[in-house]
Design an enzyme around this catalytic site. Structure first.
Site, PDB file in Angstrom:
ATOM      1  N   GLN A   1       0.813  -1.219   0.000  1.00 53.51           N
ATOM      2  CA  GLN A   1       0.000   0.000   0.000  1.00 53.51           C
ATOM      3  C   GLN A   1       0.844   1.265   0.000  1.00 53.51           C
ATOM      4  O   GLN A   1       0.314   2.370  -0.156  1.00 53.51           O
ATOM      5  CB  GLN A   1      -0.928   0.004   1.215  1.00 53.51           C
ATOM      6  CG  GLN A   1      -0.202   0.159   2.550  1.00 53.51           C
ATOM      7  CD  GLN A   1      -1.117  -0.035   3.734  1.00 53.51           C
ATOM      8  OE1 GLN A   1      -1.531  -1.153   4.047  1.00 53.51           O
ATOM      9  NE2 GLN A   1      -1.441   1.067   4.403  1.00 53.51           N
TER      10      GLN A   1
ATOM     11  N   ASN B   1       0.256  -9.260   5.189  1.00 55.47           N
ATOM     12  CA  ASN B   1       0.198  -7.814   5.359  1.00 55.47           C
ATOM     13  C   ASN B   1       0.204  -7.141   3.986  1.00 55.47           C
ATOM     14  O   ASN B   1       0.243  -7.820   2.956  1.00 55.47           O
ATOM     15  CB  ASN B   1       1.383  -7.343   6.211  1.00 55.47           C
ATOM     16  CG  ASN B   1       1.092  -6.059   6.966  1.00 55.47           C
ATOM     17  OD1 ASN B   1       0.196  -5.294   6.604  1.00 55.47           O
ATOM     18  ND2 ASN B   1       1.842  -5.804   8.022  1.00 55.47           N
TER      19      ASN B   1
ATOM     20  N   CYS C   1      -5.041   0.125   3.949  1.00 58.73           N
ATOM     21  CA  CYS C   1      -4.888  -1.270   4.370  1.00 58.73           C
ATOM     22  C   CYS C   1      -6.206  -2.043   4.297  1.00 58.73           C
ATOM     23  O   CYS C   1      -6.242  -3.196   3.863  1.00 58.73           O
ATOM     24  CB  CYS C   1      -4.316  -1.342   5.773  1.00 58.73           C
ATOM     25  SG  CYS C   1      -5.310  -0.503   7.029  1.00 58.73           S
TER      26      CYS C   1
ATOM     27  N   HIS D   1      -5.372  -1.053  11.786  1.00 61.45           N
ATOM     28  CA  HIS D   1      -4.817  -1.649  10.567  1.00 61.45           C
ATOM     29  C   HIS D   1      -5.565  -2.931  10.238  1.00 61.45           C
ATOM     30  O   HIS D   1      -5.893  -3.719  11.132  1.00 61.45           O
ATOM     31  CB  HIS D   1      -3.337  -1.951  10.794  1.00 61.45           C
ATOM     32  CG  HIS D   1      -2.589  -2.402   9.569  1.00 61.45           C
ATOM     33  ND1 HIS D   1      -2.529  -1.662   8.416  1.00 61.45           N
ATOM     34  CD2 HIS D   1      -1.871  -3.526   9.326  1.00 61.45           C
ATOM     35  CE1 HIS D   1      -1.788  -2.303   7.516  1.00 61.45           C
ATOM     36  NE2 HIS D   1      -1.376  -3.437   8.041  1.00 61.45           N
TER      37      HIS D   1
END
Length: 446
Positions: free
Chosen positions: A64, A385, A70, A364
């Site tokens: 990102q 992630n 996110c 997040h």
């Protein structure tokens, strides 16, 4: 009665410090290395290896970059996993810039509507102050992403690639928030001057046209029709012509988004379990899907995540990623830092206390792609992630089950994994959920 700190107090505090065993050595260590490095536990690193009894193959992680997308990356990642497997397209990505454009545009309209709805309140009212603090931002919620897809569809990254402002959104956010606050002045004045509904609507339409221009200059024009061209992992060439964002979604993803439910774990006294909640002023698409959270006890919460992983489907989740985490090595563990021992003090707070007293909230969103089950219980979780492959294990993190208990607040689960009773609760309470205040921690944007 308030009490000032006296010279005698200071002398006693210094005396207590001097009497602390090892204080001189500890002071040097912390001064030279900082708190976290001085408190870091090697034992945590040895336990948090990347081996899981359930481990979905999901390919390379996305990035990102310098943006707060996110939640969007995590949601689109869960959707791309199926495309990668079915169509054999390694490391395929959906366009995060396409959904980013429409989110910014819809959030602007959402802000204008909230400004008009609160125009009769003074500027120092808590709701107006809340609105003006951050008119819009990059963050969001699962239900907000589904509202965008329901209205606009989705496209592959090749149809609307990244731009400078999508990958580094600070300048865009600053410009857009200036624009929105400027327009809030005008809208509130129109209401105060008792302008007609038509005049207000015309003014808002002009404002939205200007917002659209800002977004088009910074993010590009969102495609309405495109060709999807790719080579699969076997080097076979494919082209699918004259797609729209909606026909692309239907053909290549095809999820029934109504089947996915946001589940939260908020053990605070104001949110009884097994009930549905929404948050005032939280959303993006006016008239679109609204945020609905089902609050469950942590063991039920985790059991659902495990069920979905066992069925071969990854899990979108929201957490407080900055707590007890090492970004570089990709470990999320309550035991990774021992500040209590380092400072000889007690920092313990319960999950509910952290939420109630502002110590923690969801910051997040990521994706669960695996879990290690030992003797029937989860011990650690594999996390995809969206920070690129230079952190963790090629971008993948590992979270201890203890960290999951304390700092994971939200998961998104297919309703087929919910009990009949919970599905009945959703149906019964969907139209009239308990409404939480705009600043409630469960309204935090990932």
């Amino acid at each position: 009665m308030s009490t000032a700190i006296t010279a005698a107090d200071l002398a006693s505090y210094q005396k207590a410090l001097d009497a602390t065993p090892g204080s001189k050595a500890l002071q040097k260590a912390v001064m030279n290395n900082g708190v976290l490095k001085s408190a870091e536990s090697i034992e945590s690193q040895t336990k948090m290896d990347q081996t899981f009894s359930i481990d979905l193959s999901t390919g390379a992680v996305a990035n990102q970059k310098q943006s707060g997308r996110c939640w969007m990356f995590a949601a689109l990642n869960t959707m791309r996993h199926g495309i990668q497997a079915q169509f054999k397209i390694k490391d395929f990505e959906l366009s995060q810039n396409f959904t980013f454009f429409w989110d910014k545009f819809e959030k602007s309209n959402y802000f204008y509507e909230n400004v008009l709805a609160t125009a009769d309140q003074p500027l120092d009212s808590r709701k107006v102050a809340f609105l003006m603090t951050t008119p819009q931002q990059d963050g969001g919620q699962w239900d907000m992403l589904t509202a965008l897809i329901d209205k606009y569809g989705i496209v592959p990254k090749s149809a609307m690639p990244e731009t400078f402002s999508s990958s580094a959104s600070r300048e865009l956010n600053s410009t857009l928030n200036l624009k929105l606050r400027h327009d809030a002045v005008a809208l509130r004045k129109l209401v105060a001057d008792k302008a007609s509904e038509k005049d207000i609507a015309d003014a808002k339409s002009k404002m939205l046209s200007e917002v659209y221009r800002i977004l088009a200059y910074t993010l590009g024009n969102p495609p309405t029709e495109f060709d999807f061209e790719y080579r699969d992992d076997d080097k076979a060439y494919h082209i699918d012509r004259d797609l729209t964002p909606k026909t692309f979604y239907d053909k290549y993803i095809g999820w029934d988004l109504d089947q996915y439910q946001s589940i939260i774990n908020s053990p605070t006294a104001d949110k009884p379990y097994n009930h549905l909640y929404t948050v005032e002023m939280l959303g993006n698409v006016i008239g679109g899907r609204e945020v609905r959270h089902l609050n469950l006890e942590i063991n039920d919460f985790k059991a659902l995540a495990i069920k979905q992983l066992e069925a071969g489907e990854s899990v979108w989740f929201g957490s407080d990623v900055g707590q007890s985490s090492d970004r570089k090595i990709g470990i999320l563990d309550t035991a990774i830092y021992d500040e209590d021992t380092l400072f000889d003090t007690d920092f313990t707070m319960s999950k509910a206390e952290r939420l109630d007293y502002g110590e923690s909230l969801m910051t997040h969103a990521m994706v669960l792609t695996g879990v290690d089950i030992v003797d029937g219980k989860p011990t650690k979780w594999k996390v995809e992630n969206s920070w690129g492959d230079k952190v963790g294990e090629k971008g993948y993190f590992v979270a201890s089950d203890a960290w999951f208990d304390e700092f994971v607040y939200q998961i998104v689960i297919n309703k087929s994994f919910l009990s009949t009773e919970l599905n009945d609760t959703i149906k019964k309470e969907y139209a009239q959920p308990t409404v939480l205040a705009p600043w409630d921690p469960m309204g935090a944007l990932a």
